[in-house]
Design a protein around this motif. Structure first.
Motif, PDB file in Angstrom:
ATOM      1  N   GLY A  62      -2.805   3.149  -4.241  1.00  0.00           N
ATOM      2  CA  GLY A  62      -1.061   2.384  -4.633  1.00  0.00           C
ATOM      3  C   GLY A  62      -1.976   1.294  -5.483  1.00  0.00           C
ATOM      4  O   GLY A  62      -1.076   1.417  -7.043  1.00  0.00           O
ATOM      5  N   ASP A  76       2.490   3.359  -3.344  1.00  0.00           N
ATOM      6  CA  ASP A  76       1.727   3.061  -2.215  1.00  0.00           C
ATOM      7  C   ASP A  76       1.668   5.028  -1.358  1.00  0.00           C
ATOM      8  O   ASP A  76       1.343   5.547  -1.069  1.00  0.00           O
ATOM      9  CB  ASP A  76       1.737   2.192  -1.599  1.00  0.00           C
ATOM     10  N   PRO A 140       3.962   2.047   2.957  1.00  0.00           N
ATOM     11  CA  PRO A 140       3.816   1.535   1.999  1.00  0.00           C
ATOM     12  C   PRO A 140       2.954  -0.415   2.510  1.00  0.00           C
ATOM     13  O   PRO A 140       3.907  -0.752   3.438  1.00  0.00           O
ATOM     14  CB  PRO A 140       4.597   1.311   1.060  1.00  0.00           C
TER      15      PRO A 140
END
Ligand code: UDP
Length: 239
Positions: A62, A76, A140
């Motif tokens: 990410g 992410d 994420p």
């Protein structure tokens, strides 16, 4: 000859995406994946139940996306998909090594991998299947290290085996500082206080709060996974 008795009967092995790089600088070296799978088979042959959390850093992290200006959550998600690609490769390698394997993704991707259903995962392990977890925890802002800690707790693994490129936890980066000293054991709190790069702080805290030990060891020495499972002095135990 009697089979040696392992120190652990259920382990969660954390493999970073880098573990699959082998001689490459990007992507998946299938020979390397196969040799890791063969080492996992040696451990499984001792009667040890093995679940694996696979990372994605060999393909995408990410942080790379955010550096290029992408939104963190979107970047992410790309990282999560990278881990799913690795999960498919690792499942193939494990099956080529003669193991039965289930690939379990934390994001729903039914055609490629099973969903995470805790009781079903435990059943897979009891039935001698290797479980490969991909897509971290599916959200994420997390890493696959934190996901490894969470899944290890959920499936009641006795230890997280964190495979790395170095022999354990050092006082400084041994690749940069020749005077760096290796700790045979270290407390979670000292890892956090000293800012040692073992796992991210969310993962360490989760392990600390739930007394889940982490064994940090070098994956690049052949036979180390087995040595560690047999309780030989390999790497550093964080407890
Ligand atoms: N990731 C995420 N949530 C998670 C696990 C991973 O968003 O629960 C994303 C994140 O972008 C991360 C990437 O997937 O950079 C690859 O995972 P990680 O960096 O942990 O892989 P490794 O360093 O172990 O190869």
């Amino acid at each position: 000859m009697a089979r040696p008795k392992p120190a652990y009967t259920r382990v969660l092995l954390k493999l970073s995406g880098e573990a699959l790089l082998g001689k490459l600088s990007y992507g998946i070296d299938f020979d390397r994946a196969l040799s890791i799978a063969q080492e996992i088979k040696e451990v499984h042959d001792l009667g040890v139940q093995v679940a694996i959390m696979i990372g994605g850093g060999n393909i995408f992290r990410g942080i790379r996306g955010t550096a290029a200006g992408l939104d963190r959550a979107a970047a992410d998600q790309m990282g999560l998909l990278a881990t799913v690609i690795n999960g498919i490769a690792l499942q193939e390698a494990l099956e080529k090594a003669g193991l039965f394997c289930r690939h379990v993704s934390a994001i729903e991707i039914k055609a490629l991998a099973e969903p995470f259903i805790r009781r079903r995962i435990i059943r897979h392990l009891e039935k001698d299947r290797i479980v490969v977890f991909s897509a971290g925890i599916g959200s994420p802002y997390f890493t696959t290290d934190t996901a490894a800690a969470l899944r290890a707790l959920e499936i009641r693994a006795q230890v997280i085996m964190k495979a790395t490129k170095v022999d354990g936890v050092y006082s400084a980066d041994p690749m940069l500082d020749k005077s760096a000293k290796k700790f045979p054991t270290i407390h979670y709190i000292d890892v956090i206080k000293k800012g040692l790069k073992v796992m991210d702080s969310t993962a360490i805290s989760l392990c600390k709060d739930n007394n889940l030990p982490i064994l940090v060891f070098n994956l690049n020495r052949r036979g180390n996974i087995k040595r560690a499972v047999l309780g030989e002095k390999v790497g550093t135990l964080v407890y």
